[in-house]
Design an enzyme around this catalytic site. Structure first.
Site, mmCIF file in Angstrom:
data_model
loop_
_atom_site.group_PDB
_atom_site.id
_atom_site.type_symbol
_atom_site.label_atom_id
_atom_site.label_comp_id
_atom_site.label_asym_id
_atom_site.label_seq_id
_atom_site.Cartn_x
_atom_site.Cartn_y
_atom_site.Cartn_z
ATOM 1 N N GLN A 40 0.835 -1.213 0.000
ATOM 2 C CA GLN A 40 0.000 0.000 0.000
ATOM 3 C C GLN A 40 0.867 1.260 0.000
ATOM 4 O O GLN A 40 0.528 2.252 0.652
ATOM 5 C CB GLN A 40 -0.932 -0.011 1.215
ATOM 6 C CG GLN A 40 -2.140 -0.917 1.073
ATOM 7 C CD GLN A 40 -3.162 -0.370 0.072
ATOM 8 O OE1 GLN A 40 -3.103 0.774 -0.354
ATOM 9 N NE2 GLN A 40 -4.098 -1.218 -0.308
ATOM 10 N N SER A 41 1.979 1.222 -0.698
ATOM 11 C CA SER A 41 2.927 2.333 -0.708
ATOM 12 C C SER A 41 2.327 3.639 -1.247
ATOM 13 O O SER A 41 1.806 3.677 -2.364
ATOM 14 C CB SER A 41 4.139 1.951 -1.562
ATOM 15 O OG SER A 41 4.940 3.085 -1.817
ATOM 16 N N ASN A 42 2.415 4.694 -0.453
ATOM 17 C CA ASN A 42 2.021 6.023 -0.928
ATOM 18 C C ASN A 42 2.994 6.514 -1.989
ATOM 19 O O ASN A 42 2.613 7.162 -2.961
ATOM 20 C CB ASN A 42 2.017 7.022 0.235
ATOM 21 C CG ASN A 42 0.992 6.676 1.287
ATOM 22 O OD1 ASN A 42 -0.184 6.477 0.978
ATOM 23 N ND2 ASN A 42 1.420 6.588 2.539
#
Ligand SMILES: *Cc1c(COP(=O)(O)O)cnc(C)c1O
Length: 304
Positions: free
Chosen positions: A64-66
């Site tokens: 879920q990397s921004n």
């Protein structure tokens, strides 16, 4: 070369929490799809990519990397193909950042936690493979945290200094992970000569503090400033990276009632770290680094 990608300056707001007044630098408002802190780093990183004539941008991160989401979006806007290496882990699968990655049609490779330990090599191998196919790839490390990326947060301090008199501020709190944001803020304050402002980085993962401090030290050196005053606040990591504690969830709800939306991976932990460690009479600024899409991926934590 620096690109102009973020909506700047972001607002500086006053918020009351538990009877204390704090300033919040709204870097959750730097953009929409590219919101959060990564876009400021990417103004410099993608500037390099444009300069070298890259047609592809490779980067990596958590599932879920921004950073991966912001990189994918901005790469597409600049006409470059995003290739993402994401650490396998599936909270809420097609939701939040990952959903946006797929909507944008980013090329996604999932890697195991073991493979992720040599992710820099893996990304270089991909760049070489693409080169053989006649393409040109620009590789961005995890979180965009190298000296080039950190410059984005040196600039944020210059921006902040035009919004408030920093000589009257005691501390800036920020969530610290790959630490480019922290390094940039600290370097910016040093360059402007504000020795009165402490940068308190609330660490959001369980990696050794010495490792984080070393990373910051390296970036400070490369930015040409001294390496004094690296402050890492521990004790707010929660159960693990990206896993909020009960108290963090409580903080999300409490801050929400003041109009500040925190995320479960970074800002909830950092905001709680600030509320619980700031001095009674201190004047502090919280740099809201964004992450809002991550809350949508973990909506389940709010269900009790
Ligand atoms: C990446 C990120 C951070 C941490 O920034 P680093 O420069 O990696 O330390 C903080 N908050 C949010 C929302 C992020 O996405």
């Amino acid at each position: 070369m620096k690109l102009d990608l973020a909506r700047k300056p972001t607002p500086l707001e006053k918020v009351r929490i538990r009877g204390k007044e704090v300033f919040v630098k709204r870097d959750d408002l730097t953009e929409f799809v590219a919101s959060g802190n990564k876009i400021r780093k990417l103004e410099y990183l993608l500037g390099e990519a444009v300069q070298m004539g890259a047609d592809t941008v490779i980067t990596c991160g958590a599932f879920q990397s921004n950073h991966a989401r912001a990189t994918a979006y901005l790469s597409i806007k600049l006409g470059k193909k995003p290739v993402l290496f994401l650490k396998e882990w599936h909270p809420g699968k097609k939701s939040g950042n990952f959903m946006l990655d797929t909507v944008m049609g980013a090329e996604i490779h999932t890697v195991t936690p073991e493979e992720y330990e040599r992710i820099d090599e893996i990304m270089q191998e991909m760049a070489k493979k693409l080169e053989k196919e006649g393409r040109k790839a620009y590789v961005i490390p995890e979180g965009g945290s190298n000296t080039t990326g950190a410059k984005g947060y040196v600039d944020m301090v210059f921006e902040l200094s035009r919004q408030i008199d920093l000589s009257e501020i005691d501390a800036i709190y920020v969530a610290t992970s790959s630490a480019g944001t922290h390094a940039g803020i600290l370097a910016g304050l040093k360059l402007l000569g504000y020795k009165n402002v402490e940068v308190r980085g609330v660490v959001v993962h369980k990696k050794p503090k010495e490792l984080v401090a070393d990373r910051i030290k390296n970036m400070l050196q490369e930015l040409g400033v001294d390496t004094d005053g690296i402050i890492l606040v521990g004790g707010f990591e929660g159960p693990d990276y990206a896993i909020p504690s009960k108290e963090d969830v409580g903080m999300i709800k409490e801050a929400g009632r003041t109009g500040i939306i925190l995320d479960p991976v970074y800002t909830a932990k950092a905001f709680r770290g600030m509320v619980e460690t700031m001095g009674e009479k201190e004047r502090v600024i919280f740099v809201h680094t964004g992450g809002t899409f991550g809350l949508f991926a973990q909506a389940n934590i709010l269900e009790e």
